[in-house]
Enzyme design. Structure first.
Site, PDB file in Angstrom:
ATOM      1  N   GLY A  74      17.411  65.147 -49.845  1.00  0.00           N
ATOM      2  CA  GLY A  74      16.005  65.578 -49.813  1.00  0.00           C
ATOM      3  C   GLY A  74      15.056  64.417 -49.601  1.00  0.00           C
ATOM      4  O   GLY A  74      14.067  64.538 -48.869  1.00  0.00           O
ATOM      5  N   GLU A  99      11.801  57.166 -20.091  1.00  0.00           N
ATOM      6  CA  GLU A  99      12.498  56.289 -19.126  1.00  0.00           C
ATOM      7  C   GLU A  99      13.603  57.060 -18.402  1.00  0.00           C
ATOM      8  O   GLU A  99      14.634  56.491 -18.040  1.00  0.00           O
ATOM      9  CB  GLU A  99      13.120  55.061 -19.805  1.00  0.00           C
ATOM     10  CG  GLU A  99      12.150  54.219 -20.587  1.00  0.00           C
ATOM     11  CD  GLU A  99      11.353  53.268 -19.736  1.00  0.00           C
ATOM     12  OE1 GLU A  99      11.660  53.124 -18.536  1.00  0.00           O
ATOM     13  OE2 GLU A  99      10.401  52.684 -20.277  1.00  0.00           O
TER      14      GLU A  99
HETATM   15  C1  LIG Z   1       6.888  59.505 -25.851  1.00  0.00           C
HETATM   16  C2  LIG Z   1       6.941  59.461 -24.356  1.00  0.00           C
HETATM   17  C3  LIG Z   1       6.444  58.344 -23.692  1.00  0.00           C
HETATM   18  C4  LIG Z   1       6.453  58.325 -22.305  1.00  0.00           C
HETATM   19  N1  LIG Z   1       5.903  57.242 -21.638  1.00  0.00           N
HETATM   20  C5  LIG Z   1       5.772  57.284 -20.295  1.00  0.00           C
HETATM   21  C6  LIG Z   1       5.080  56.242 -19.591  1.00  0.00           C
HETATM   22  O1  LIG Z   1       4.619  55.263 -20.186  1.00  0.00           O
HETATM   23  N2  LIG Z   1       4.936  56.342 -18.251  1.00  0.00           N
HETATM   24  C7  LIG Z   1       5.428  57.403 -17.548  1.00  0.00           C
HETATM   25  O2  LIG Z   1       5.257  57.425 -16.339  1.00  0.00           O
HETATM   26  N3  LIG Z   1       6.101  58.405 -18.178  1.00  0.00           N
HETATM   27  C8  LIG Z   1       6.274  58.380 -19.529  1.00  0.00           C
HETATM   28  N4  LIG Z   1       6.931  59.394 -20.185  1.00  0.00           N
HETATM   29  C9  LIG Z   1       7.411  60.533 -19.417  1.00  0.00           C
HETATM   30  C10 LIG Z   1       8.933  60.630 -19.329  1.00  0.00           C
HETATM   31  O3  LIG Z   1       9.440  59.649 -18.474  1.00  0.00           O
HETATM   32  C11 LIG Z   1       9.271  62.068 -18.888  1.00  0.00           C
HETATM   33  O4  LIG Z   1       8.950  62.920 -19.976  1.00  0.00           O
HETATM   34  C12 LIG Z   1      10.718  62.221 -18.490  1.00  0.00           C
HETATM   35  O5  LIG Z   1      10.980  61.554 -17.290  1.00  0.00           O
HETATM   36  C13 LIG Z   1      11.098  63.706 -18.326  1.00  0.00           C
HETATM   37  O6  LIG Z   1      10.201  64.358 -17.496  1.00  0.00           O
HETATM   38  P1  LIG Z   1       9.523  65.750 -17.951  1.00  0.00           P
HETATM   39  O7  LIG Z   1       8.988  65.563 -19.317  1.00  0.00           O
HETATM   40  O8  LIG Z   1       8.590  66.170 -16.892  1.00  0.00           O
HETATM   41  O9  LIG Z   1      10.726  66.760 -18.053  1.00  0.00           O
HETATM   42  P2  LIG Z   1      11.323  67.625 -16.853  1.00  0.00           P
HETATM   43  O10 LIG Z   1      11.485  66.775 -15.663  1.00  0.00           O
HETATM   44  O11 LIG Z   1      10.536  68.862 -16.739  1.00  0.00           O
HETATM   45  O12 LIG Z   1      12.768  67.969 -17.443  1.00  0.00           O
HETATM   46  C14 LIG Z   1      12.997  69.027 -18.360  1.00  0.00           C
HETATM   47  C15 LIG Z   1      14.502  69.139 -18.598  1.00  0.00           C
HETATM   48  O13 LIG Z   1      15.167  69.418 -17.366  1.00  0.00           O
HETATM   49  C16 LIG Z   1      16.182  68.459 -17.143  1.00  0.00           C
HETATM   50  N5  LIG Z   1      16.319  68.157 -15.714  1.00  0.00           N
HETATM   51  C17 LIG Z   1      15.346  67.925 -14.806  1.00  0.00           C
HETATM   52  N6  LIG Z   1      15.882  67.629 -13.616  1.00  0.00           N
HETATM   53  C18 LIG Z   1      17.221  67.652 -13.774  1.00  0.00           C
HETATM   54  C19 LIG Z   1      18.334  67.435 -12.895  1.00  0.00           C
HETATM   55  N7  LIG Z   1      18.171  67.076 -11.618  1.00  0.00           N
HETATM   56  N8  LIG Z   1      19.585  67.528 -13.410  1.00  0.00           N
HETATM   57  C20 LIG Z   1      19.771  67.869 -14.705  1.00  0.00           C
HETATM   58  N9  LIG Z   1      18.759  68.111 -15.574  1.00  0.00           N
HETATM   59  C21 LIG Z   1      17.505  67.988 -15.112  1.00  0.00           C
HETATM   60  C22 LIG Z   1      15.711  67.217 -17.895  1.00  0.00           C
HETATM   61  O14 LIG Z   1      16.771  66.325 -18.158  1.00  0.00           O
HETATM   62  C23 LIG Z   1      15.117  67.833 -19.141  1.00  0.00           C
HETATM   63  O15 LIG Z   1      16.138  68.118 -20.047  1.00  0.00           O
HETATM   64  C24 LIG Z   1       6.978  59.415 -21.578  1.00  0.00           C
HETATM   65  C25 LIG Z   1       7.500  60.523 -22.260  1.00  0.00           C
HETATM   66  C26 LIG Z   1       7.486  60.548 -23.634  1.00  0.00           C
HETATM   67  C27 LIG Z   1       8.045  61.766 -24.342  1.00  0.00           C
END
Ligand SMILES: Cc1cc2nc3c(=O)[nH]c(=O)nc-3n(C[C@H](O)[C@H](O)[C@H](O)COP(=O)(O)OP(=O)(O)OC[C@H]3O[C@@H](n4cnc5c(N)ncnc54)[C@H](O)[C@@H]3O)c2cc1C
Length: 381
Positions: free
Chosen positions: A339, A362
């Site tokens: 807890g 990333e």
């Molecule tokens: C705390 C935090 C900090 C961040 N900082 C930055 C930053 O400084 N600069 C920046 O540019 N971005 C930043 N990001 C963004 C981050 O890089 C993206 O959230 C990430 O690349 C995923 O993109 P999305 O959120 O649009 O998810 P989506 O692309 O919508 O993906 C959703 C799901 O689908 C899956 N998916 C998508 N395409 C495929 C495929 N071809 N094959 C298999 N599975 C797939 C993904 O793996 C995921 O599980 C940050 C995100 C977070 C949460």
């Protein structure tokens, strides 16, 4: 001494550990509650910990990428949020400017960024596209001798506090996807609108939605050449992904240390719970995985320093296994602490929330695995 490391890395670790104990641990909760640690970044810059791989003329310590990874690991033990800002600023942005920016930008920005006096955010992801980043919709259009940028970025670390943004924008037909993306350095001006985004973990990193409304920049703002963004981003993501592996490694160590110390103090059925074999095995199993991931993360950084073509492969492995380790280790640590681990008074509760981000940013792990699948085929023993 780990075989991938040299004596100097021991000194870097010592300096980082000392800074973390003195300045990061006492402030970790404050950061988690939303305080952006700008003054800590400045202090890291002064100590050469923010961009240890950058040469001294650019404000760094003139060391190497392994030093960067060690700093990130040590900081992540106490504050994965600060480690996240550090790796974006110190590793990705500094590396990018050093290798791809023109002289004017390098002279203006590198010193203050490596010294933590100025903050630059990396703005790639958009509401439309994170994994599919090169479908991005932000546009840069030539008008006279300038570029005019319009579009919306999302999830941008340091977005609220940045003095400038490294922005990926479309500079040609969208059908050409990655062939028509260019990076621009855009200073924070009236044309930039930032809105905070509330996130579950790595709080205090100033995560933001960032809108660019007719932001005008000159030709010198282009980083990596017109339509050269794809190469720069991929190159930089390998550094970023190795650092995320190091963040995972740090989180796991921070969590299991906390859990082990708790297990020695917590008494149940007349004995400290550390005396239960199952608790010992939970701890031993996390430690085994820590050592395995450590090997991978340091090897990735070693390959980066040596210019090995195995670096991209190891960068993906480091990101994937390091982030999985972070999530698994924090879950186990919380279980050991019962807890109390679940209460917001426990450090492990913060680390558990922070760990999840490493599987997403990333490059979400599924996308990292796609890259890994292609790269691994080339290197089968
Ligand atoms: C705390 C935090 C900090 C961040 N900082 C930055 C930053 O400084 N600069 C920046 O540019 N971005 C930043 N990001 C963004 C981050 O890089 C993206 O959230 C990430 O690349 C995923 O993109 P999305 O959120 O649009 O998810 P989506 O692309 O919508 O993906 C959703 C799901 O689908 C899956 N998916 C998508 N395409 C495929 C495929 N071809 N094959 C298999 N599975 C797939 C993904 O793996 C995921 O599980 C940050 C995100 C977070 C949460």
């Amino acid at each position: 001494m780990y075989p991938q490391l040299e004596e100097v890395h021991g000194l870097v670790r010592k300096t980082a550990k000392d800074f973390v104990e003195r300045r990061v641990e006492p402030n970790a909760r404050r950061i988690d509650q939303g305080w952006y640690p700008r003054e800590l970044l400045r202090e890291m810059g002064e100590l050469g910990l923010l961009a240890p791989h950058a040469p001294p003329e650019y404000g760094g310590a003139g060391l190497d990428f392994r030093s960067m990874v060690i700093v990130v690991e040590e900081v992540a033990k106490a504050s994965p949020a600060l480690a996240t800002i550090t790796e974006v600023q110190g590793s990705m942005i500094v590396y990018n400017l050093m290798h791809y920016a023109g002289q004017e930008l390098r002279e203006k920005w590198l010193q203050p960024v490596a010294r933590g006096e100025k903050i630059i955010a990396f703005a790639l992801s958009e509401p439309c596209c994170g994994s599919d980043a090169f479908s991005l919709e932000t546009k840069a259009e030539r008008r006279g001798g300038s570029w005019v940028i319009n579009g919306t970025k999302l999830w941008i670390t340091s977005g609220i506090y940045a003095d400038a943004f490294l922005v990926a924008a479309r500079t040609g037909p969208p059908e050409e996807k990655h062939k028509t993306v260019t990076l621009f350095l855009v200073e924070k001006k009236k044309c930039v609108e930032t809105t905070p985004v509330t996130v579950m973990g790595v709080r205090g990193t100033g995560t933001a939605e960032v809108k660019f409304h007719d932001c005008e920049v000159g030709e010198e703002a282009v980083v990596g050449g017109v339509n050269g963004g794809f190469k720069v981003v991929l190159d930089d993501l390998n550094n970023g992904r190795t650092c995320v592996g190091a963040i995972g490694l740090g989180i796991a160590q921070g969590a299991i240390k906390e859990a082990e110390s708790y297990a020695k103090r917590r008494v149940a059925f007349g004995t400290a719970i550390i005396n239960f074999q199952v608790i010992q095995q939970y701890i031993a199993s996390v430690k085994a995985h820590i050592e395995a991931v450590r090997g991978v993360v340091y090897t990735a950084a070693y390959y980066r320093d040596k210019g090995s073509d195995l670096f991209p492969l190891y960068a993906q492995v480091a990101k994937y296994l390091g982030s999985r380790l972070a999530v698994d280790a924090t879950r186990t640590a919380m279980q050991i602490m019962g807890g109390f681990g679940y209460s917001t008074d426990s450090k492990v509760e913060m680390l558990y929330r922070d760990a999840k981000a490493t599987e997403i940013y990333e490059g979400a792990n599924e996308v990292v695995l796609n890259t890994l699948f292609k790269l691994a085929e080339k290197y089968e023993a």
